[in-house]
Scaffold this active site. Sequence first.
Site, PDB file in Angstrom:
ATOM      1  N   ARG A 119     -10.979  -0.798  15.275  1.00  0.00           N
ATOM      2  CA  ARG A 119     -10.936   0.039  14.083  1.00  0.00           C
ATOM      3  C   ARG A 119     -11.905  -0.609  13.103  1.00  0.00           C
ATOM      4  O   ARG A 119     -13.100  -0.411  13.200  1.00  0.00           O
ATOM      5  CB  ARG A 119      -9.488   0.091  13.563  1.00  0.00           C
ATOM      6  CG  ARG A 119      -9.230   1.129  12.506  1.00  0.00           C
ATOM      7  CD  ARG A 119      -7.762   1.196  12.102  1.00  0.00           C
ATOM      8  NE  ARG A 119      -7.241  -0.080  11.582  1.00  0.00           N
ATOM      9  CZ  ARG A 119      -6.012  -0.259  11.128  1.00  0.00           C
ATOM     10  NH1 ARG A 119      -5.155   0.747  11.116  1.00  0.00           N
ATOM     11  NH2 ARG A 119      -5.629  -1.431  10.657  1.00  0.00           N
ATOM     12  N   MET A 137       9.253  23.649   0.609  1.00  0.00           N
ATOM     13  CA  MET A 137       8.501  22.576  -0.041  1.00  0.00           C
ATOM     14  C   MET A 137       9.373  21.828  -1.052  1.00  0.00           C
ATOM     15  O   MET A 137       9.278  20.617  -1.183  1.00  0.00           O
ATOM     16  CB  MET A 137       7.260  23.149  -0.730  1.00  0.00           C
ATOM     17  CG  MET A 137       6.287  22.076  -1.178  1.00  0.00           C
ATOM     18  SD  MET A 137       4.870  22.714  -2.062  1.00  0.00           S
ATOM     19  CE  MET A 137       3.974  23.560  -0.783  1.00  0.00           C
ATOM     20  N   TYR A 175      13.398  30.950   4.683  1.00  0.00           N
ATOM     21  CA  TYR A 175      12.207  31.575   5.254  1.00  0.00           C
ATOM     22  C   TYR A 175      12.404  31.914   6.730  1.00  0.00           C
ATOM     23  O   TYR A 175      13.022  31.134   7.470  1.00  0.00           O
ATOM     24  CB  TYR A 175      11.016  30.626   5.169  1.00  0.00           C
ATOM     25  CG  TYR A 175      10.420  30.490   3.793  1.00  0.00           C
ATOM     26  CD1 TYR A 175       9.934  31.599   3.101  1.00  0.00           C
ATOM     27  CD2 TYR A 175      10.326  29.237   3.196  1.00  0.00           C
ATOM     28  CE1 TYR A 175       9.370  31.444   1.845  1.00  0.00           C
ATOM     29  CE2 TYR A 175       9.759  29.077   1.945  1.00  0.00           C
ATOM     30  CZ  TYR A 175       9.284  30.193   1.272  1.00  0.00           C
ATOM     31  OH  TYR A 175       8.725  30.048   0.034  1.00  0.00           O
ATOM     32  N   LYS A 210       0.846  -1.208   0.000  1.00  0.00           N
ATOM     33  CA  LYS A 210       0.000   0.000   0.000  1.00  0.00           C
ATOM     34  C   LYS A 210       0.877   1.252   0.000  1.00  0.00           C
ATOM     35  O   LYS A 210       2.070   1.168   0.290  1.00  0.00           O
ATOM     36  CB  LYS A 210      -0.908  -0.019   1.237  1.00  0.00           C
ATOM     37  CG  LYS A 210      -0.170  -0.044   2.569  1.00  0.00           C
ATOM     38  CD  LYS A 210      -1.119  -0.331   3.731  1.00  0.00           C
ATOM     39  CE  LYS A 210      -0.369  -0.386   5.043  1.00  0.00           C
ATOM     40  NZ  LYS A 210      -1.235  -0.839   6.153  1.00  0.00           N
TER      41      LYS A 210
HETATM   42  C1  LIG Z   1      -0.416  -1.792   6.856  1.00  0.00           C
HETATM   43  C2  LIG Z   1      -0.917  -3.061   7.383  1.00  0.00           C
HETATM   44  C3  LIG Z   1      -0.057  -4.149   7.561  1.00  0.00           C
HETATM   45  C4  LIG Z   1       1.443  -4.057   7.386  1.00  0.00           C
HETATM   46  O1  LIG Z   1       1.996  -3.545   8.578  1.00  0.00           O
HETATM   47  P1  LIG Z   1       3.567  -3.459   8.828  1.00  0.00           P
HETATM   48  O2  LIG Z   1       3.667  -3.068  10.248  1.00  0.00           O
HETATM   49  O3  LIG Z   1       4.101  -2.439   7.909  1.00  0.00           O
HETATM   50  O4  LIG Z   1       4.127  -4.803   8.552  1.00  0.00           O
HETATM   51  C5  LIG Z   1      -0.616  -5.353   7.945  1.00  0.00           C
HETATM   52  N1  LIG Z   1      -1.941  -5.470   8.168  1.00  0.00           N
HETATM   53  C6  LIG Z   1      -2.790  -4.446   8.046  1.00  0.00           C
HETATM   54  C7  LIG Z   1      -4.236  -4.647   8.309  1.00  0.00           C
HETATM   55  C8  LIG Z   1      -2.317  -3.195   7.661  1.00  0.00           C
HETATM   56  O5  LIG Z   1      -3.163  -2.172   7.564  1.00  0.00           O
END
Ligand SMILES: *Cc1c(COP(=O)(O)O)cnc(C)c1O
Length: 384
Positions: A133, A315, A266, A39
């Site tokens: 969650r 930035m 800045y 992701k």
């Molecule tokens: C992002 C995520 C992971 C991966 O987590 P890491 O700590 O980066 O290994 C695993 N399971 C879920 C549900 C996640 O959202």
Amino acid sequence: MERKTERAWIEVNTGNLCHNVETLKKAMQPGCELMAVVKAQAYGHGAVLTASYLNQMGVSAFAVATVEEGIALREAGIRGEILILGYTDVRRAEELKEYDLMQTLISYEYADALNQQGVTVKAHIKIDTGMHRLGIACGELSAVRKLFFMENIRVCGMFTHLCCSDSRQPDDMAFTRGQIEKFYSLADALRDSGIILPKLHIQSSYGLLNYPDLVCDYVRVGIALYGVLSAPNDDTVLKPDLRPVLSLKSRVVLIREVRAGESVGYGRSFTAGHTARIAILPIGYGDGFPRSLSEGKGRVLIRQYVAPVVGRICMDQLAVDITDAEGITVGDTATLVGAEGYDELSAPAVADHSDSISNELLCRMGARLPVITRSEDRRFHTPE
Ligand SMILES: *Cc1c(COP(=O)(O)O)cnc(C)c1O
């Protein structure tokens, strides 16, 4: 000169990625499969690039956060299972099917609504064992059971997420064991009621490193796959030899002298006390280098020198002090995260300096920066 390395870029060491996959597989229980969490552009490493390499290494299970991320992987030709860990609007059921994506069922109501779209969708059930969650409460046996009989839902997996598996404090460990027990007792109860259990999974990176004895069908590894821990001083039960995959680099594009009393950047927050040599790097917080590393908190490696950030990070650029460094010229490479010679600015350390964790630092780099690969490993080809 290569276009991608003119300004600022991410360098991915595919040899280290390969090494981490092999190392993590060895740490997993036999029969357990590695689900690569890619992701947020694979935590900044480039989702398509990373998943393509992983596919070539034989990894065939992936996790993403959104339906768009899943579609992008399919359009790039990624094979195997792709699980969407987060919410997807049920009206996108047709796309879930078309791209062969597995959707997480985040609640009973959600599953019911998805079922009503009239399109067969593969899914994993999320069970809430204490994170509070996403997920159906682990006590809701009959609701979970009903999901297996929904006409348009094909349950392929069931999972939970541990909320303090990184901690080795006794109370956190007791809580985590409680989460694991609750998940397994739900699975047992389902089996006792005649359900053939789907694939089960619990651990993310820290779940594997701190609870390596768990027997599951998948481990969902994110941060460990990229070769780092979230924080520099985390202690884990398993300490596999993981190697950082990502380096963040930029180039010196301008060197200037400022005299005593002149300021840089800045807010004039840096004022030279004596004549100073300043190098400008065309990288800033828009590229994911945290602004909170302004005014000396951040450092970069140029040749054999460690140069502190001066003034406020902008930035798109930042300034470093190279007064005491000799031989630095325009065009030199600067390393902001990663190793250079004998020095290393590790992602956990840089993240910690900016009051964050590696996960956030890495994934914020994914938006604007190009990714290049570096590897002596010729077994795999770079996808375009
Ligand atoms: C992002 C995520 C992971 C991966 O987590 P890491 O700590 O980066 O290994 C695993 N399971 C879920 C549900 C996640 O959202």
